[in-house]
Design a protein around this motif. Structure first.
Motif, PDB file in Angstrom:
ATOM      1  N   THR A 354       1.054  -0.911  -0.053  1.00 47.36           N
ATOM      2  CA  THR A 354      -0.303   0.171  -0.106  1.00 47.36           C
ATOM      3  C   THR A 354       1.217   1.110   0.032  1.00 47.36           C
ATOM      4  O   THR A 354       0.301   2.510  -0.705  1.00 47.36           O
ATOM      5  N   VAL A 355       2.320   1.273   0.890  1.00 43.14           N
ATOM      6  CA  VAL A 355       2.873   1.965   1.047  1.00 43.14           C
ATOM      7  C   VAL A 355       3.635   2.884  -0.253  1.00 43.14           C
ATOM      8  O   VAL A 355       3.104   4.105  -1.074  1.00 43.14           O
ATOM      9  N   THR A 356       4.075   1.492  -0.985  1.00 43.26           N
ATOM     10  CA  THR A 356       4.647   1.902  -2.248  1.00 43.26           C
ATOM     11  C   THR A 356       3.821   2.542  -3.327  1.00 43.26           C
ATOM     12  O   THR A 356       4.479   2.788  -4.302  1.00 43.26           O
ATOM     13  N   LEU A 357       2.443   2.229  -3.101  1.00 44.96           N
ATOM     14  CA  LEU A 357       1.625   2.819  -3.916  1.00 44.96           C
ATOM     15  C   LEU A 357       1.209   3.870  -4.054  1.00 44.96           C
ATOM     16  O   LEU A 357       1.351   4.157  -4.981  1.00 44.96           O
ATOM     17  N   LEU A 358       1.008   3.747  -2.052  1.00 46.00           N
ATOM     18  CA  LEU A 358       1.079   5.473  -2.386  1.00 46.00           C
ATOM     19  C   LEU A 358       1.967   6.315  -2.689  1.00 46.00           C
ATOM     20  O   LEU A 358       2.125   7.216  -3.300  1.00 46.00           O
ATOM     21  N   VAL A 359       3.104   6.499  -2.449  1.00 47.31           N
ATOM     22  CA  VAL A 359       4.129   6.841  -3.180  1.00 47.31           C
ATOM     23  C   VAL A 359       4.535   7.415  -4.565  1.00 47.31           C
ATOM     24  O   VAL A 359       5.112   7.873  -5.025  1.00 47.31           O
ATOM     25  N   THR A 360       4.531   6.266  -5.454  1.00 50.66           N
ATOM     26  CA  THR A 360       4.199   6.381  -6.417  1.00 50.66           C
ATOM     27  C   THR A 360       3.525   7.150  -7.181  1.00 50.66           C
ATOM     28  O   THR A 360       3.508   7.709  -8.381  1.00 50.66           O
TER      29      THR A 360
END
Length: 373
Positions: A354-360
């Motif tokens: 989830t965090v990775t998607l948000l950063v991207t």
């Protein structure tokens, strides 16, 4: 057994025995109660004078006495002594106290199913010993069965038939005795142990009915019924009737052996004494099927399959039984910890993704906002 005083013409001493009373008379001669010096009582039969002069009779008599010596067993009157060379041949058997089966039924009525089966089992067992000695009784009937305190005893082992005469000529025999002869005897054919089985069946029917299974009538009528008519067993207890009917089969081959008869009568006597009802044919078939051993599972398997099946069975025997579904849903101990670790790992993976998607997504939006004006 009824006793009568000695008559004037009766001997007082025969061989080593002193005579005391008359026990009866038959086609061969007179039977006396005697005793030896030790007090042992015997039933001593002295042959009639006219038969004593018949050399053929003497030869047959000698063969019968020789056969009687070979008989062993507790259901017979043991032969004690004999003199085949005397002017009037004689033989002595163990004295059996007690009434004959004929007199017992005549005075007190028919026997119960349990009593009839118990008497029959003992008599059949006695006949096993008789036949093993190579002897066929040939004249088994209620008057030749003595009911002693120690059990029934068989007397007169076919010796009355040594003359070749019919039992119809006997003096003092029970009324209706022709109804106890086997059909092959009436026809004049050879006798076998199966002939004794027929006579025993008729004797036991008499004990249960109080009469011959072929009724009453003249000798000719009785013999005709034995050969051509079926026995009348109405009134015989249902536990005994089927077995007695097979004993009274017209063909000797259809009758049971004395050993089979003894075992079957013992079963009936035990069951009737306990008051257990007779099993039906369907129940007997069901019990027989239940007692049949199961067929082997690998009977028709190819070579080597037996070892593989045995190994598989051994492995299956080592497996632990599967717990119920409810128990499987409730893990405890180390299993619970492993389940908790797996849930935590799944949660961390979910947060990381989830965090990775948000950063991207944020980087993409930032680049879009800084484009050319």
């Amino acid at each position: 057994m009824a006793m009568m005083r000695l008559r004037r013409e009766d001997p007082r001493v025969v061989g080593a025995f002193r005579l005391h009373r008359r026990l009866g008379a038959g086609g061969m001669g007179v039977v006396y109660l005697g005793s030896d010096r030790r007090g042992q009582r015997v039933a001593l039969k002295v042959i009639r004078p006219d038969l004593s002069e018949d050399q053929e009779f003497r030869s047959r008599f000698a063969r019968e006495v020789s056969a009687a010596r070979r008989i062993r067993g507790g259901c017979t009157a043991r032969l004690v002594a004999a003199d085949l060379e005397a002017s009037r041949p004689w033989f002595a058997t163990q004295y059996v106290p007690g009434p004959s089966l004929h007199d017992r039924v005549l005075e007190h009525g028919q026997l119960s199913a349990a009593e009839t089966a118990a008497v029959g089992a003992a008599l059949a067992e006695g006949l096993v010993a008789v036949h093993e000695a190579g002897v066929v009784h040939r004249d088994l009937k209620p008057s030749n069965i003595l009911l002693s305190p120690k059990g029934p005893r068989i007397i007169d082992f076919g010796i009355a038939w040594s003359t070749g005469a019919s039992t119809l000529t006997h003096v003092g025999t029970a009324v209706g005795s022709p109804g106890f002869l086997a059909p092959e005897q009436v026809r004049g054919q050879g006798v076998t142990p199966a002939s004794d089985v027929f006579s025993l069946g008729a004797t036991l029917a008499y004990a249960a009915l109080g009469d011959s299974p072929f009724g009453q009538g003249s000798s000719e009528v009785m013999l005709y019924r034995v050969v051509h008519e079926e026995p009348q067993l109405d009134g015989v207890p249902s536990a005994l009737a089927p077995l007695l009917r097979t004993c009274l089969a017209k063909s000797p081959e259809e009758r049971p052996s004395t050993m089979q008869l003894s075992l079957r009568l013992k079963e009936i006597a035990a069951r009737e004494a306990r008051g257990v009802p007779q099993p039906t044919r369907r129940q007997r078939v069901a019990v027989s099927a239940a007692e049949r051993p199961p067929a082997p599972a690998v009977a028709d398997a190819p070579a080597g399959a037996g070892e593989r099946g045995a190994a598989a069975g051994e492995r299956a025997g080592r497996r632990r039984p599967r717990p119920p579904a409810q128990a499987r849903r409730r893990p405890t101990g180390s299993a619970a910890r492993r389940a908790a670790d797996q849930r935590l790992l799944r949660q961390r993976v979910f947060v990381f993704v989830t965090v990775t998607l948000l950063v991207t997504l944020g980087i993409s939006l930032a680049q879009g906002c800084q484009g050319p004006l």
